[in-house]
Write an enzyme that holds these catalytic residues in place. Structure first.
Site, PDB file in Angstrom:
ATOM      1  N   HIS A 168       0.865  -1.179   0.000  1.00 53.20           N
ATOM      2  CA  HIS A 168       0.000   0.000   0.000  1.00 53.20           C
ATOM      3  C   HIS A 168       0.903   1.231   0.000  1.00 53.20           C
ATOM      4  CE1 HIS A 168      -3.739   2.284   0.855  1.00 53.20           C
ATOM      5  NE2 HIS A 168      -2.889   3.126   1.424  1.00 53.20           N
ATOM      6  N   CYS A 169       0.766   2.048  -1.046  1.00 52.43           N
ATOM      7  CA  CYS A 169       1.645   3.207  -1.204  1.00 52.43           C
ATOM      8  C   CYS A 169       0.931   4.460  -0.714  1.00 52.43           C
ATOM      9  CB  CYS A 169       2.027   3.378  -2.677  1.00 52.43           C
ATOM     10  SG  CYS A 169       3.135   4.773  -2.970  1.00 52.43           S
ATOM     11  N   PRO A 170       1.407   5.081   0.365  1.00 53.69           N
ATOM     12  CA  PRO A 170       0.751   6.298   0.861  1.00 53.69           C
ATOM     13  C   PRO A 170       0.945   7.491  -0.062  1.00 53.69           C
ATOM     14  CG  PRO A 170       2.753   5.860   2.105  1.00 53.69           C
ATOM     15  CD  PRO A 170       2.550   4.680   1.210  1.00 53.69           C
ATOM     16  N   GLY A 173      -1.824   7.043  -2.382  1.00 54.35           N
ATOM     17  CA  GLY A 173      -3.091   6.849  -1.694  1.00 54.35           C
ATOM     18  C   GLY A 173      -3.871   5.655  -2.191  1.00 54.35           C
TER      19      GLY A 173
END
Length: 421
Positions: A168-170, A173
């Site tokens: 999950h890439c912040p 998003g």
């Protein structure tokens, strides 16, 4: 009441825009930071660097090409960022019910309902599937009520199971999975090339100022501080996006995901998905992106009420003094309500006599319950259970002996407690 659409009744943590046409992760606001980090440096570059280089190349107005390339390249990076963050990464729809073919009733674990103990419904926590001729263990997801396909994982941030889950890439998003991994890699690698381009042209402009003024590099840097800031920014950014590009080139070449690399690197297990470096790259960049499993704009279908699976105890015929057969006792476990009731009887007196003769401690049905039972001419469909543990009482009740309760446990494999005679 108007029917809801799928995105309006979505149980994940995603955010939807434009009537479910765009889907983002719950941390979509961080996408604004990424947009600023890409757009602002390019604007500064175009205004304070590229604009002054328009007339330094006489042939075919080549100086304008520096400005045009920067703008087009920036738009291309933004499109890749949009394709990465605003689409379904490969979410697997949740099941409305657990898989019925996996129902098991474990007699070694019980729950207490209404003063009586009933066997607990159990699911195998893992099962094995074959991938390229080798067994791969997949896990059961309690939240989505399904067995995850190979390389699938449940994202705790988005609260969804995602196919070929990478991470999950912040910064975008969104989860990175089967359907957007290609665009994520292209975004990171293109951002790396954009940093190199801005850094190179800014350094070139410093060189031009030195030649024009016949000064030192320090004088040129004082004359164009924007070039110095851009060079420092691009140098720092290259460590981030450049490092990610190199790391994902390695992952693609070995057909791994970030999740697999960080979790299983110390296990030295065989990578069953590795098909060779060339085929691994072709799989990522030259295969058709699978369509989404979800139609977020579709209307929610009303759930069809299905009769819950029921179980009955092994029944033992008994005879009274006169030799006439007695009524059989059936115990139904209602999965939806977890209530245990005694089914059809001819009259209340026989129920009372039957309970006293068997020494059952079950609750006595009241008159209204007995009348409702007597008025029924049909028996509910039942499913025969596996043979019970030898510690079960032969009275037909669901109560478990204390010694079984003391040693009860739940296994997390496909095997279950075997029945003992």
């Amino acid at each position: 009441m108007a029917a809801k659409r799928v995105y309006e009744a979505w149980k994940g943590s995603n955010k939807f825009l434009f009537g479910g046409r765009l889907i983002f992760g719950p941390d979509a606001k961080s996408l604004l930071i990424s947009l600023l980090l890409v757009i602002v440096p390019v604007i500064i570059f175009c205004v304070f660097v590229a604009r002054h280089l328009r007339h330094h190349f006489s042939s075919y107005n080549a100086g304008y090409a520096i400005l045009v390339v920067a703008v087009i390249f920036n738009i291309y990076v933004l499109i890749l960022l949009f394709l990465t963050s605003a689409r379904d990464p490969g979410i697997i729809p949740r099941n409305l019910h657990p898989p019925e073919e996996e129902f098991r009733y474990d007699s070694s674990v019980s729950i207490d309902i209404g003063g009586r103990q009933t066997p607990s419904l159990q699911f195998p926590r893992t099962k094995e599937v074959m991938v390229n001729g080798l067994p791969v263990r997949v896990k059961y997801c309690d939240t989505c009520m399904l067995y995850r396909p190979p390389r699938c994982s449940h994202c705790s941030i988005c609260n969804n199971c995602v196919e070929r889950f990478d991470h999950h890439c912040p910064w975008v998003g969104q989860c990175i999975g089967l359907r957007n991994y290609r665009y994520f890699f292209m975004f990171v690698s293109s951002a790396t090339l954009l940093c190199i381009y801005v850094f190179s042209i800014s350094a070139f402009y410093i060189k031009v100022l030195m030649d024009e003024n016949h000064g030192t590099v320090w004088k040129a840097m004082k004359e164009s501080p924007a070039s110095v800031i851009l060079m420092a920014y691009c140098f720092i950014s290259l460590w981030f996006v450049g490092g990610l590009t190199g790391f994902h080139l390695y992952l693609i070449g070995t057909n791994q995901t970030t999740y697999e690399n960080f979790r299983y690197r110390a296990d030295n297990r065989i990578n069953v998905y590795n098909r060779g470096c060339l085929n691994n790259f072709l799989e990522v960049f030259c295969t058709k992106v699978k369509p989404s499993r979800n139609n977020f704009r579709a209307l929610v279908q009303e759930e069809v009420q299905r009769p819950p699976p029921r179980v009955v105890t092994p029944r033992e015929p008994e005879q009274d003094v006169g030799g006439d057969p007695r009524s059989k006792v059936e115990d139904d476990l209602d999965i939806g309500e977890d209530l245990l009731k005694i089914s059809q009887r001819r009259n209340i007196e026989e129920i009372d006599e039957d309970i006293r003769s068997r020494g059952s401690n079950g609750p006595y049905n009241n008159a209204s319950e007995g009348d409702s039972v007597l008025g029924s001419d049909r028996r509910a469909p039942t499913v025969q259970t596996e043979e019970r543990h030898s510690s079960w009482r032969r009275s037909g009740s669901w109560e478990i002996a204390p010694d079984v309760l003391a040693n009860s446990n739940v296994t997390e494999t496909r095997s279950y407690v075997s029945a003992r005679q």
